[in-house]
Motif scaffolding. Structure first.
Motif, PDB file in Angstrom:
ATOM      1  N   ARG A 112     -30.476  17.068  81.469  1.00  0.00           N
ATOM      2  CA  ARG A 112     -30.386  17.309  82.907  1.00  0.00           C
ATOM      3  C   ARG A 112     -29.062  17.976  83.260  1.00  0.00           C
ATOM      4  O   ARG A 112     -28.199  18.174  82.400  1.00  0.00           O
ATOM      5  CB  ARG A 112     -30.568  16.004  83.667  1.00  0.00           C
ATOM      6  N   GLU A 113     -28.912  18.322  84.542  1.00  0.00           N
ATOM      7  CA  GLU A 113     -27.702  18.988  84.998  1.00  0.00           C
ATOM      8  C   GLU A 113     -26.453  18.192  84.619  1.00  0.00           C
ATOM      9  O   GLU A 113     -26.439  16.961  84.714  1.00  0.00           O
ATOM     10  CB  GLU A 113     -27.757  19.210  86.511  1.00  0.00           C
ATOM     11  N   ASN A 114     -25.421  18.911  84.165  1.00  0.00           N
ATOM     12  CA  ASN A 114     -24.138  18.352  83.733  1.00  0.00           C
ATOM     13  C   ASN A 114     -24.214  17.618  82.393  1.00  0.00           C
ATOM     14  O   ASN A 114     -23.265  16.945  82.003  1.00  0.00           O
ATOM     15  CB  ASN A 114     -23.533  17.423  84.798  1.00  0.00           C
ATOM     16  N   LEU A 161     -34.427  27.278  85.231  1.00  0.00           N
ATOM     17  CA  LEU A 161     -33.492  26.535  84.399  1.00  0.00           C
ATOM     18  C   LEU A 161     -32.342  27.457  84.015  1.00  0.00           C
ATOM     19  O   LEU A 161     -32.564  28.580  83.553  1.00  0.00           O
ATOM     20  CB  LEU A 161     -34.192  26.025  83.137  1.00  0.00           C
ATOM     21  N   GLU A 162     -31.099  26.982  84.211  1.00  0.00           N
ATOM     22  CA  GLU A 162     -29.929  27.752  83.807  1.00  0.00           C
ATOM     23  C   GLU A 162     -29.089  26.913  82.851  1.00  0.00           C
ATOM     24  O   GLU A 162     -28.767  25.761  83.130  1.00  0.00           O
ATOM     25  CB  GLU A 162     -29.096  28.164  85.025  1.00  0.00           C
ATOM     26  N   ARG A 182     -25.070  33.004  79.588  1.00  0.00           N
ATOM     27  CA  ARG A 182     -25.840  32.254  80.586  1.00  0.00           C
ATOM     28  C   ARG A 182     -27.312  32.505  80.311  1.00  0.00           C
ATOM     29  O   ARG A 182     -27.781  33.636  80.360  1.00  0.00           O
ATOM     30  CB  ARG A 182     -25.489  32.713  81.998  1.00  0.00           C
ATOM     31  N   CYS A 198     -26.462  22.222  80.511  1.00  0.00           N
ATOM     32  CA  CYS A 198     -27.406  22.457  81.610  1.00  0.00           C
ATOM     33  C   CYS A 198     -26.628  22.501  82.928  1.00  0.00           C
ATOM     34  O   CYS A 198     -25.923  21.552  83.267  1.00  0.00           O
ATOM     35  CB  CYS A 198     -28.461  21.358  81.650  1.00  0.00           C
ATOM     36  N   VAL A 199     -26.756  23.598  83.662  1.00  0.00           N
ATOM     37  CA  VAL A 199     -26.063  23.730  84.949  1.00  0.00           C
ATOM     38  C   VAL A 199     -27.021  23.778  86.135  1.00  0.00           C
ATOM     39  O   VAL A 199     -26.600  23.614  87.281  1.00  0.00           O
ATOM     40  CB  VAL A 199     -25.157  24.982  84.966  1.00  0.00           C
ATOM     41  N   LYS A 200     -28.316  23.976  85.861  1.00  0.00           N
ATOM     42  CA  LYS A 200     -29.299  23.975  86.943  1.00  0.00           C
ATOM     43  C   LYS A 200     -30.674  23.664  86.371  1.00  0.00           C
ATOM     44  O   LYS A 200     -31.074  24.260  85.364  1.00  0.00           O
ATOM     45  CB  LYS A 200     -29.326  25.328  87.655  1.00  0.00           C
ATOM     46  N   GLY A 201     -31.409  22.741  86.999  1.00  0.00           N
ATOM     47  CA  GLY A 201     -32.751  22.408  86.551  1.00  0.00           C
ATOM     48  C   GLY A 201     -32.739  21.334  85.480  1.00  0.00           C
ATOM     49  O   GLY A 201     -31.761  20.602  85.289  1.00  0.00           O
ATOM     50  N   THR A 202     -33.853  21.239  84.773  1.00  0.00           N
ATOM     51  CA  THR A 202     -34.027  20.248  83.707  1.00  0.00           C
ATOM     52  C   THR A 202     -34.559  20.947  82.469  1.00  0.00           C
ATOM     53  O   THR A 202     -35.519  21.716  82.549  1.00  0.00           O
ATOM     54  CB  THR A 202     -35.003  19.144  84.133  1.00  0.00           C
ATOM     55  N   ASN A 229     -38.448  24.979  79.757  1.00  0.00           N
ATOM     56  CA  ASN A 229     -38.264  24.586  81.154  1.00  0.00           C
ATOM     57  C   ASN A 229     -39.538  23.933  81.656  1.00  0.00           C
ATOM     58  O   ASN A 229     -40.498  24.624  82.007  1.00  0.00           O
ATOM     59  CB  ASN A 229     -37.923  25.807  82.008  1.00  0.00           C
TER      60      ASN A 229
END
Length: 475
Positions: free
Chosen positions: A426-428, A449-450, A386, A409-413, A443
């Motif tokens: 982007r997320e997903n 960003l995650e 992660r 990407c799971v969080k943020g951009t 980021n």
């Protein structure tokens, strides 16, 4: 107007007494045990009153520099300087370097309060009263230590025998006592007039350097030379390695406090613990009706007077009493609370075996100037991490000889550079970086960003990184 105090926070220790949460690469001062903040962050909070304190000076090492910076940023604390020790030389050398640094910025009259970064302290009115008494004594030329009123015949602490009263509320030091055997600790507690040695000090920069020049001149000389030839690196100050290495490896107690005729002690009744064992963590924790301290994912049945902490899996504990059960992401410790002072012996055994040595050294989460990563899963020719990237930060432009990477990407951009192409993820959404391809992760947003990173290849070591461009000077 009262003199403001310059806090000097010692944050370079690599203790493993609270293993498995505390490791050589992420020691207890940077770990959140109970409460919302780490011990280092709690120390920062205690010196945040700008009417009493100037910005703190941190003494740490290269490995912990980004931990220090990130945890101070989270607390919104501006640091007065972060000195990086090139090697460990105990507290006398670290304090001497800090005193030279502060004297160069604020003058030799500046009052220093030396604090460990890994102690639990109740900063109540008793604590603040002790600070004011110590400041007055330090301004009069004394080298002040804080003595804690003992609550039990503890054998894990050194003691101070309190001497005659001085003007202002401090006392002369009659004697320093090494960590005692149980019978001697009981005798001192019954006799009265003894305090635990807290390892908290206060003195002016000029006075402590003067005492060092008398008793340990080689330490004073090494400190002056290492600061004079120090190099600024981002927000850090790298002490000169060659000069610092000439300093003897000795504690401040042995170097000057036990030799000087100017030592003073402020007997203090505020709550204090060096959190040197899981037993100490249990004593300070919030206990339920059965006497248990529970943190993280856990369910207890017919269990009493125990410490149960989990950073990962759900712990189901049944029929236990007076035990510590502590689970990190990759290891679990189980032992009697009364034996928790001996965790160090277990860690030494783990460290002696090449198969288990990494468990004592490496923490699953590593911090970098741009954020950091947590190791989730390691397998044959693959690993999963992660990544977390701070707003506005970016990794180096780099490539790998032996692995390819998948980023989700799971969080943020995310702004991802692959070769000559720059794309927004982007997320997903996900992206693939082929082996040997130049790439970079950034980021551009306002939130953390995650990313989940899946690495595959024949070699997955952290040293398989060829940095082409790096804003942190690592290329």
């Amino acid at each position: 107007m009262a003199v403001r105090i310059v806090p000097v926070i010692m944050a370079g220790g690599k203790g493993t007494r609270l293993w498995p949460l505390s490791r050589a690469s992420a020691p207890k001062q940077f770990i959140q045990f109970v409460g919302e903040h780490t011990l280092f962050q709690q120390t920062l909070a205690r010196v945040s009153d700008t009417a009493l304190y100037d910005p703190p000076v941190i003494v740490t090492n290269q490995e912990f520099r980004f931990l220090v910076a990130e945890q101070a940023r989270e607390m919104g604390v501006e640091l007065g300087g972060t000195l990086l020790e090139p090697m460990a030389r105990n507290t006398a050398a670290a304090i001497a370097a800090a005193a030279v640094f502060v004297a160069s910025c604020a003058g030799e009259e500046a009052v220093l309060q030396v604090l460990a970064s890994d102690h639990e302290i109740a900063a109540d009115e008793d604590y603040l009263a002790a600070i004011r008494i110590a400041r007055e004594a330090a301004c009069s030329g004394k080298l002040v230590t804080f003595g804690i009123t003992p609550t039990e015949p503890a054998t894990g602490y050194g003691y101070i025998e309190v001497g005659e009263a001085l003007a202002g509320g401090a006392h002369a030091v009659k004697a320093f006592v090494e960590k005692p055997q149980a019978a001697e600790a009981e005798r001192m507690l019954a006799a009265g007039g003894f305090c635990w040695n807290s390892g908290i000090f206060m003195f002016t920069a000029g006075q402590v350097l003067h005492e060092m020049e008398i008793h340990v001149p080689e330490i004073a000389a090494a400190a002056r030379a290492s600061v004079a030839t120090a190099v600024a690196d981002l927000d850090f100050i790298r002490l000169d390695a060659e000069a610092f290495a000439t300093s003897p490896d000795i504690s401040i107690d042995y170097a000057i406090m036990e030799k000087t005729g100017n030592a003073a002690v402020v007997p203090s009744s505020f709550a204090w613990s060096d959190l040197g064992s899981w037993d100490a963590v249990w004593k300070l924790g919030r206990r339920d009706d059965a006497g248990n301290v529970v943190s993280g994912n856990a369910t207890l049945l017919d269990t009493k007077n125990s410490l149960v902490m989990s950073r990962t899996s759900h712990l189901a504990v049944q029929g236990m009493e007076n035990v510590a059960i502590v689970a990190s992401e990759d290891a679990v410790y189980i032992g009697r609370l009364e034996d928790s002072q001996q965790v160090g012996k277990l860690v030494k055994r783990l460290a002696a075996d090449k198969e288990t040595a990494p468990l004592t050294r490496d923490h699953p989460t590593s911090y970098r100037p741009w954020g950091g990563y947590t190791s989730i899963l390691n397998g044959d020719r693959f690993q999963v991490k992660r990544l977390f990237v701070l707003p506005g930060k970016k990794l180096s432009l780099q490539k790998h000889h032996h692995r390819s990477e998948h980023w989700i990407c799971v969080k943020g951009t995310a702004e991802v550079t692959i070769g000559d192409e720059v794309k927004v993820v982007r997320e997903n959404e996900s992206v693939y970086i082929p082996q040997g391809e130049l790439h970079r992760l950034a980021n551009p947003g306002k939130i953390m960003l995650e990313m989940i990173e899946v690495q595959t290849g024949s070699y997955l070591g952290e040293d398989d990184i060829i940095r082409i461009v790096d804003e942190f000077g690592r290329s």
